[in-house]
Design an enzyme around this catalytic site. Sequence first.
Site, PDB file in Angstrom:
ATOM      1  N   ASP A  88       0.849  -1.199   0.000  1.00 30.27           N
ATOM      2  CA  ASP A  88       0.000   0.000   0.000  1.00 30.27           C
ATOM      3  C   ASP A  88       0.882   1.247   0.000  1.00 30.27           C
ATOM      4  OD1 ASP A  88       0.725  -0.732   2.712  1.00 30.27           O
ATOM      5  OD2 ASP A  88      -0.650   0.826   3.414  1.00 30.27           O
ATOM      6  N   GLU A 147       0.175  -0.927   5.923  1.00 25.08           N
ATOM      7  CA  GLU A 147       1.281  -0.370   6.705  1.00 25.08           C
ATOM      8  C   GLU A 147       1.187   1.137   6.844  1.00 25.08           C
ATOM      9  OE1 GLU A 147       5.199   1.375   7.606  1.00 25.08           O
ATOM     10  OE2 GLU A 147       3.981   1.669   5.814  1.00 25.08           O
TER      11      GLU A 147
END
Length: 378
Positions: A88, A147
Amino acid sequence: MQMSPEALSSFLTELKEWVSIETPTTSPEKVNELGRLIMARAKDAGLAAEVHSGNKDTRGAPLGDHIVLYDPERMSNEKGILLLSHIDTVHPIGTLAHTLPWKKEGDRLYGPGIADMKAGVLLAFRVLAALSKKSHLPIRMLIVSDEEIGSPSSRRLIEEEAAKAQYVLVTEPGRPGNGVVSGRKGVGRYFITCHGRPAHSGRAHAEGRSAIRELAHQILALEDMTDESRGITVNVGLIDGGTGANVVAEHASAVVDLRVPDEATGTEMNERILALKAVNPDVELTVEGAINRPGYVKDKGITALVKKAETISHADGQVLFDLSTGGGSDGNFSAAMGVPTLDALGIVGDGAHTLQEYIEISSIPVRWNLLTELVLQK
Protein backbone atom coordinates in the site's frame (compact mmCIF):
# COMPACT_ATOMS: atom_id res chain seq x y z
CA MET A 1 25.59 -12.82 -5.53
CA GLN A 2 26.01 -10.09 -8.12
CA MET A 3 23.15 -8.78 -10.27
CA SER A 4 23.72 -9.07 -14.01
CA PRO A 5 22.86 -6.22 -16.43
CA GLU A 6 20.07 -8.41 -17.83
CA ALA A 7 18.62 -8.93 -14.35
CA LEU A 8 18.73 -5.18 -13.68
CA SER A 9 16.90 -4.45 -16.95
CA SER A 10 14.26 -7.06 -16.08
CA PHE A 11 13.91 -5.59 -12.59
CA LEU A 12 13.23 -2.10 -13.96
CA THR A 13 10.69 -3.41 -16.48
CA GLU A 14 8.76 -5.26 -13.79
CA LEU A 15 9.01 -2.35 -11.37
CA LYS A 16 7.36 -0.05 -13.91
CA GLU A 17 4.50 -2.55 -14.20
CA TRP A 18 4.05 -2.58 -10.41
CA VAL A 19 4.21 1.20 -10.07
CA SER A 20 1.61 1.57 -12.84
CA ILE A 21 -0.90 -0.13 -10.52
CA GLU A 22 -1.59 2.63 -8.00
CA THR A 23 -2.27 1.14 -4.57
CA PRO A 24 -3.33 3.65 -1.92
CA THR A 25 -4.37 1.95 1.30
CA THR A 26 -7.86 3.35 0.82
CA SER A 27 -8.34 1.52 -2.51
CA PRO A 28 -8.33 -2.17 -1.51
CA GLU A 29 -9.43 -3.27 -4.97
CA LYS A 30 -6.24 -1.79 -6.47
CA VAL A 31 -4.08 -3.20 -3.68
CA ASN A 32 -5.55 -6.63 -4.40
CA GLU A 33 -4.96 -6.18 -8.14
CA LEU A 34 -1.23 -5.88 -7.50
CA GLY A 35 -1.44 -8.69 -4.96
CA ARG A 36 -2.94 -11.01 -7.57
CA LEU A 37 -0.18 -10.10 -10.01
CA ILE A 38 2.48 -10.91 -7.40
CA MET A 39 0.83 -14.23 -6.58
CA ALA A 40 0.74 -15.14 -10.28
CA ARG A 41 4.47 -14.43 -10.53
CA ALA A 42 5.01 -16.43 -7.33
CA LYS A 43 3.20 -19.42 -8.84
CA ASP A 44 5.41 -19.20 -11.92
CA ALA A 45 8.44 -19.31 -9.59
CA GLY A 46 7.17 -22.43 -7.81
CA LEU A 47 6.19 -20.57 -4.65
CA ALA A 48 3.05 -21.09 -2.60
CA ALA A 49 0.82 -18.26 -1.38
CA GLU A 50 -1.48 -17.81 1.59
CA VAL A 51 -4.06 -15.02 1.38
CA HIS A 52 -5.26 -13.42 4.61
CA SER A 53 -8.26 -11.12 4.53
CA GLY A 54 -7.45 -7.48 5.24
CA ASN A 55 -10.76 -6.97 7.05
CA LYS A 56 -11.25 -3.30 8.05
CA ASP A 57 -9.33 -0.40 9.55
CA THR A 58 -10.05 1.19 12.92
CA ARG A 59 -12.77 3.35 11.34
CA GLY A 60 -14.50 0.45 9.59
CA ALA A 61 -13.18 1.05 6.06
CA PRO A 62 -12.27 -2.05 4.02
CA LEU A 63 -8.62 -2.99 3.46
CA GLY A 64 -6.75 -5.07 0.92
CA ASP A 65 -5.57 -8.60 1.58
CA HIS A 66 -2.23 -9.67 3.08
CA ILE A 67 -0.08 -12.33 1.40
CA VAL A 68 2.43 -14.85 2.73
CA LEU A 69 4.79 -16.43 0.15
CA TYR A 70 7.05 -19.44 0.72
CA ASP A 71 8.60 -22.50 -0.91
CA PRO A 72 6.22 -25.42 -0.25
CA GLU A 73 9.19 -27.84 -0.42
CA ARG A 74 10.80 -26.18 2.60
CA MET A 75 7.94 -26.41 5.05
CA SER A 76 9.25 -27.15 8.55
CA ASN A 77 9.07 -26.07 12.16
CA GLU A 78 12.58 -24.64 11.91
CA LYS A 79 12.71 -20.92 12.57
CA GLY A 80 13.77 -19.16 9.40
CA ILE A 81 14.03 -15.75 7.80
CA LEU A 82 11.10 -13.37 7.37
CA LEU A 83 11.15 -10.83 4.55
CA LEU A 84 8.67 -8.11 5.50
CA SER A 85 7.16 -5.65 3.01
CA HIS A 86 4.00 -3.69 2.17
CA ILE A 87 2.30 -2.81 -1.13
CA ASP A 88 0.00 0.00 0.00
CA THR A 89 1.07 3.61 -0.61
CA VAL A 90 -0.03 7.07 0.49
CA HIS A 91 -0.53 8.46 -3.02
CA PRO A 92 -4.14 8.75 -4.28
CA ILE A 93 -5.30 7.30 -7.59
CA GLY A 94 -4.32 9.66 -10.40
CA THR A 95 -0.96 10.70 -8.96
CA LEU A 96 0.88 8.76 -11.68
CA ALA A 97 -1.03 10.44 -14.49
CA HIS A 98 -1.08 13.99 -13.17
CA THR A 99 1.55 14.89 -10.59
CA LEU A 100 4.23 12.19 -10.25
CA PRO A 101 4.72 10.36 -13.55
CA TRP A 102 7.20 7.55 -14.08
CA LYS A 103 10.33 9.32 -15.27
CA LYS A 104 14.09 8.90 -15.27
CA GLU A 105 16.43 11.79 -14.52
CA GLY A 106 20.04 10.73 -14.39
CA ASP A 107 20.35 8.03 -11.72
CA ARG A 108 16.94 8.83 -10.27
CA LEU A 109 13.74 7.01 -11.16
CA TYR A 110 10.50 8.70 -10.04
CA GLY A 111 7.00 7.37 -9.41
CA PRO A 112 4.32 7.14 -6.69
CA GLY A 113 5.28 4.55 -4.10
CA ILE A 114 8.43 3.59 -6.00
CA ALA A 115 10.67 3.96 -2.94
CA ASP A 116 8.05 3.35 -0.25
CA MET A 117 8.08 0.63 -1.12
CA LYS A 118 7.36 -1.11 -4.42
CA ALA A 119 11.03 -1.35 -5.33
CA GLY A 120 11.65 -2.94 -1.94
CA VAL A 121 8.78 -5.41 -2.35
CA LEU A 122 10.07 -6.44 -5.76
CA LEU A 123 13.59 -6.82 -4.39
CA ALA A 124 12.40 -9.08 -1.58
CA PHE A 125 10.21 -11.09 -3.95
CA ARG A 126 13.06 -11.70 -6.38
CA VAL A 127 15.41 -12.70 -3.58
CA LEU A 128 12.81 -15.19 -2.32
CA ALA A 129 12.24 -16.61 -5.81
CA ALA A 130 15.96 -16.94 -6.48
CA LEU A 131 17.10 -18.27 -3.12
CA SER A 132 14.19 -20.18 -1.59
CA LYS A 133 16.01 -23.49 -2.22
CA LYS A 134 19.55 -22.19 -1.57
CA SER A 135 19.30 -20.31 1.73
CA HIS A 136 20.57 -21.93 4.92
CA LEU A 137 17.22 -21.24 6.56
CA PRO A 138 13.70 -21.42 5.12
CA ILE A 139 12.41 -18.04 3.90
CA ARG A 140 8.93 -16.65 4.21
CA MET A 141 7.79 -13.33 2.79
CA LEU A 142 4.91 -11.33 4.24
CA ILE A 143 3.33 -8.56 2.14
CA VAL A 144 0.76 -6.43 3.96
CA SER A 145 -1.79 -3.94 2.67
CA ASP A 146 -2.17 -1.44 5.52
CA GLU A 147 1.28 -0.37 6.71
CA GLU A 148 0.73 3.27 5.80
CA ILE A 149 -2.12 3.56 8.32
CA GLY A 150 -0.38 1.72 11.15
CA SER A 151 -1.12 -1.92 10.16
CA PRO A 152 -4.34 -2.27 12.21
CA SER A 153 -5.42 -5.37 10.29
CA SER A 154 -2.04 -7.01 9.72
CA ARG A 155 -0.33 -6.57 13.10
CA ARG A 156 -1.38 -9.95 14.46
CA LEU A 157 -0.23 -11.67 11.27
CA ILE A 158 3.10 -9.81 11.37
CA GLU A 159 3.67 -10.95 14.94
CA GLU A 160 2.68 -14.54 14.09
CA GLU A 161 5.12 -14.66 11.20
CA ALA A 162 7.88 -12.94 13.18
CA ALA A 163 7.52 -15.56 15.92
CA LYS A 164 8.50 -18.19 13.31
CA ALA A 165 11.70 -16.34 12.36
CA GLN A 166 15.27 -16.21 13.66
CA TYR A 167 15.47 -12.71 12.22
CA VAL A 168 13.43 -10.27 10.14
CA LEU A 169 14.59 -8.23 7.14
CA VAL A 170 12.37 -5.27 6.27
CA THR A 171 12.57 -3.75 2.79
CA GLU A 172 11.55 -0.19 3.54
CA PRO A 173 13.60 2.21 1.36
CA GLY A 174 17.33 2.39 2.03
CA ARG A 175 18.68 5.74 3.15
CA PRO A 176 20.77 7.89 0.78
CA GLY A 177 24.41 6.99 1.21
CA ASN A 178 23.59 3.27 1.72
CA GLY A 179 21.95 3.51 5.13
CA VAL A 180 19.89 0.94 7.01
CA VAL A 181 17.70 1.41 10.08
CA SER A 182 18.49 -0.28 13.40
CA GLY A 183 16.02 1.54 15.66
CA ARG A 184 12.68 3.32 15.35
CA LYS A 185 10.42 5.44 17.52
CA GLY A 186 7.09 4.17 18.70
CA VAL A 187 4.01 5.66 17.04
CA GLY A 188 0.61 6.59 18.44
CA ARG A 189 -2.50 7.80 16.61
CA TYR A 190 -5.31 9.66 18.41
CA PHE A 191 -8.70 11.06 17.40
CA ILE A 192 -10.01 14.12 19.25
CA THR A 193 -13.70 14.99 18.97
CA CYS A 194 -15.47 18.02 20.48
CA HIS A 195 -19.27 18.33 20.63
CA GLY A 196 -20.58 21.76 21.62
CA ARG A 197 -23.85 23.68 21.25
CA PRO A 198 -24.70 25.42 17.96
CA ALA A 199 -26.07 28.94 17.83
CA HIS A 200 -26.43 31.90 15.45
CA SER A 201 -23.18 33.82 15.76
CA GLY A 202 -24.95 37.17 15.54
CA ARG A 203 -28.24 37.18 17.42
CA ALA A 204 -27.55 34.29 19.85
CA HIS A 205 -23.79 33.99 20.17
CA ALA A 206 -23.86 33.69 23.98
CA GLU A 207 -26.14 30.66 23.75
CA GLY A 208 -23.54 28.69 21.80
CA ARG A 209 -20.69 26.55 23.05
CA SER A 210 -18.01 26.42 20.40
CA ALA A 211 -16.49 23.04 19.65
CA ILE A 212 -13.78 24.80 17.64
CA ARG A 213 -12.79 26.94 20.62
CA GLU A 214 -12.55 23.84 22.77
CA LEU A 215 -10.52 22.05 20.12
CA ALA A 216 -8.14 25.03 19.99
CA HIS A 217 -7.45 24.62 23.71
CA GLN A 218 -6.80 20.91 23.20
CA ILE A 219 -4.50 21.51 20.23
CA LEU A 220 -2.33 23.85 22.28
CA ALA A 221 -2.23 21.37 25.15
CA LEU A 222 -1.25 18.54 22.82
CA GLU A 223 1.43 20.48 20.98
CA ASP A 224 2.90 21.58 24.32
CA MET A 225 3.51 17.90 25.14
CA THR A 226 6.32 17.83 22.58
CA ASP A 227 9.69 17.43 24.28
CA GLU A 228 12.48 17.17 21.74
CA SER A 229 15.05 16.60 24.49
CA ARG A 230 13.29 13.33 25.36
CA GLY A 231 12.55 12.35 21.78
CA ILE A 232 8.81 13.02 22.15
CA THR A 233 6.81 14.74 19.41
CA VAL A 234 3.08 15.38 19.36
CA ASN A 235 1.70 16.67 16.08
CA VAL A 236 -1.90 17.71 15.34
CA GLY A 237 -1.90 16.92 11.66
CA LEU A 238 -5.56 17.12 10.66
CA ILE A 239 -8.42 19.31 11.89
CA ASP A 240 -12.05 19.66 10.87
CA GLY A 241 -15.08 21.47 12.21
CA GLY A 242 -17.92 23.92 11.88
CA THR A 243 -20.65 24.40 9.33
CA GLY A 244 -20.43 28.10 8.53
CA ALA A 245 -18.74 31.34 9.48
CA ASN A 246 -21.96 32.63 11.08
CA VAL A 247 -22.60 29.52 13.20
CA VAL A 248 -21.07 28.72 16.59
CA ALA A 249 -19.52 25.35 15.79
CA GLU A 250 -21.24 22.28 17.19
CA HIS A 251 -18.58 19.82 16.05
CA ALA A 252 -14.80 19.88 15.67
CA SER A 253 -12.22 17.12 15.44
CA ALA A 254 -8.51 16.49 15.03
CA VAL A 255 -6.15 13.62 14.30
CA VAL A 256 -2.94 13.50 16.33
CA ASP A 257 0.38 11.75 15.67
CA LEU A 258 2.61 10.79 18.61
CA ARG A 259 6.25 9.63 18.38
CA VAL A 260 8.14 8.25 21.38
CA PRO A 261 11.59 6.68 21.82
CA ASP A 262 10.64 3.61 23.86
CA GLU A 263 7.84 1.61 25.43
CA ALA A 264 7.96 3.30 28.85
CA THR A 265 7.68 6.76 27.32
CA GLY A 266 4.88 5.49 25.10
CA THR A 267 2.92 4.32 28.13
CA GLU A 268 3.44 7.67 29.84
CA MET A 269 2.35 9.73 26.83
CA ASN A 270 -0.59 7.49 26.04
CA GLU A 271 -1.93 8.05 29.55
CA ARG A 272 -1.42 11.83 29.30
CA ILE A 273 -3.26 12.13 26.01
CA LEU A 274 -6.17 9.89 27.02
CA ALA A 275 -6.50 11.90 30.27
CA LEU A 276 -7.25 15.20 28.49
CA LYS A 277 -10.29 17.02 29.92
CA ALA A 278 -12.52 19.65 28.36
CA VAL A 279 -11.72 23.25 29.32
CA ASN A 280 -15.39 24.18 28.88
CA PRO A 281 -17.55 21.72 30.84
CA ASP A 282 -20.45 22.42 28.45
CA VAL A 283 -18.49 20.90 25.56
CA GLU A 284 -18.19 17.12 25.33
CA LEU A 285 -14.64 15.96 24.65
CA THR A 286 -13.83 12.46 23.38
CA VAL A 287 -10.28 11.17 23.05
CA GLU A 288 -9.66 7.84 21.33
CA GLY A 289 -6.51 6.08 20.17
CA ALA A 290 -3.44 4.26 21.38
CA ILE A 291 0.17 3.43 20.64
CA ASN A 292 -0.08 1.48 17.40
CA ARG A 293 3.63 0.78 16.90
CA PRO A 294 5.95 0.06 19.85
CA GLY A 295 9.35 1.70 19.72
CA TYR A 296 12.55 -0.29 19.60
CA VAL A 297 16.23 0.34 20.16
CA LYS A 298 19.33 -1.36 18.79
CA ASP A 299 19.95 -4.44 20.93
CA LYS A 300 22.47 -7.29 20.75
CA GLY A 301 20.61 -9.18 18.03
CA ILE A 302 20.17 -6.10 15.84
CA THR A 303 23.81 -5.15 16.38
CA ALA A 304 24.85 -8.55 15.06
CA LEU A 305 22.72 -8.06 11.92
CA VAL A 306 24.23 -4.60 11.37
CA LYS A 307 27.75 -6.00 11.66
CA LYS A 308 26.92 -8.73 9.14
CA ALA A 309 25.47 -6.13 6.74
CA GLU A 310 28.58 -3.97 7.16
CA THR A 311 30.85 -6.92 6.35
CA ILE A 312 28.85 -7.80 3.25
CA SER A 313 28.88 -4.20 2.06
CA HIS A 314 32.61 -3.83 2.66
CA ALA A 315 33.30 -6.96 0.59
CA ASP A 316 31.16 -5.42 -2.16
CA GLY A 317 33.22 -2.22 -2.08
CA GLN A 318 30.50 -0.28 -0.31
CA VAL A 319 30.29 1.65 2.94
CA LEU A 320 27.13 1.01 4.98
CA PHE A 321 25.84 2.96 7.97
CA ASP A 322 22.94 2.43 10.34
CA LEU A 323 20.76 4.91 12.16
CA SER A 324 17.74 5.25 14.42
CA THR A 325 14.78 7.19 13.05
CA GLY A 326 11.50 8.75 14.10
CA GLY A 327 9.53 7.04 11.36
CA GLY A 328 7.68 3.82 12.13
CA SER A 329 7.40 0.62 10.11
CA ASP A 330 6.18 -2.94 10.50
CA GLY A 331 9.67 -3.71 11.77
CA ASN A 332 8.59 -2.05 15.02
CA PHE A 333 6.39 -5.04 15.79
CA SER A 334 8.96 -7.78 15.23
CA ALA A 335 11.77 -5.88 16.96
CA ALA A 336 9.58 -5.17 19.99
CA MET A 337 9.03 -8.93 20.27
CA GLY A 338 12.78 -9.41 20.67
CA VAL A 339 13.22 -10.86 17.17
CA PRO A 340 16.36 -9.32 15.62
CA THR A 341 15.15 -6.95 12.92
CA LEU A 342 17.08 -4.95 10.35
CA ASP A 343 15.09 -2.32 8.48
CA ALA A 344 15.44 -0.10 5.40
CA LEU A 345 17.02 -2.86 3.32
CA GLY A 346 15.09 -1.86 0.22
CA ILE A 347 16.36 0.12 -2.75
CA VAL A 348 17.94 3.44 -1.76
CA GLY A 349 15.63 6.40 -2.35
CA ASP A 350 14.11 9.51 -0.89
CA GLY A 351 11.07 11.78 -1.05
CA ALA A 352 8.69 9.14 0.30
CA HIS A 353 5.13 10.46 0.74
CA THR A 354 5.91 13.45 -1.51
CA LEU A 355 5.65 14.31 -5.19
CA GLN A 356 9.43 13.97 -5.48
CA GLU A 357 9.62 10.30 -4.54
CA TYR A 358 12.46 8.47 -6.26
CA ILE A 359 14.94 5.59 -6.13
CA GLU A 360 18.58 5.52 -7.14
CA ILE A 361 19.00 3.07 -10.02
CA SER A 362 22.66 2.50 -9.17
CA SER A 363 21.66 1.21 -5.74
CA ILE A 364 19.61 -1.69 -7.11
CA PRO A 365 22.58 -4.05 -7.68
CA VAL A 366 24.11 -2.94 -4.38
CA ARG A 367 20.96 -3.72 -2.41
CA TRP A 368 20.40 -6.94 -4.35
CA ASN A 369 23.81 -8.17 -3.23
CA LEU A 370 23.26 -7.02 0.36
CA LEU A 371 19.89 -8.73 0.77
CA THR A 372 20.93 -11.94 -0.99
CA GLU A 373 24.03 -12.29 1.16
CA LEU A 374 22.06 -11.58 4.35
CA VAL A 375 19.81 -14.48 3.35
CA LEU A 376 22.60 -16.82 2.26
CA GLN A 377 25.20 -16.31 4.96
CA LYS A 378 25.05 -18.20 8.24
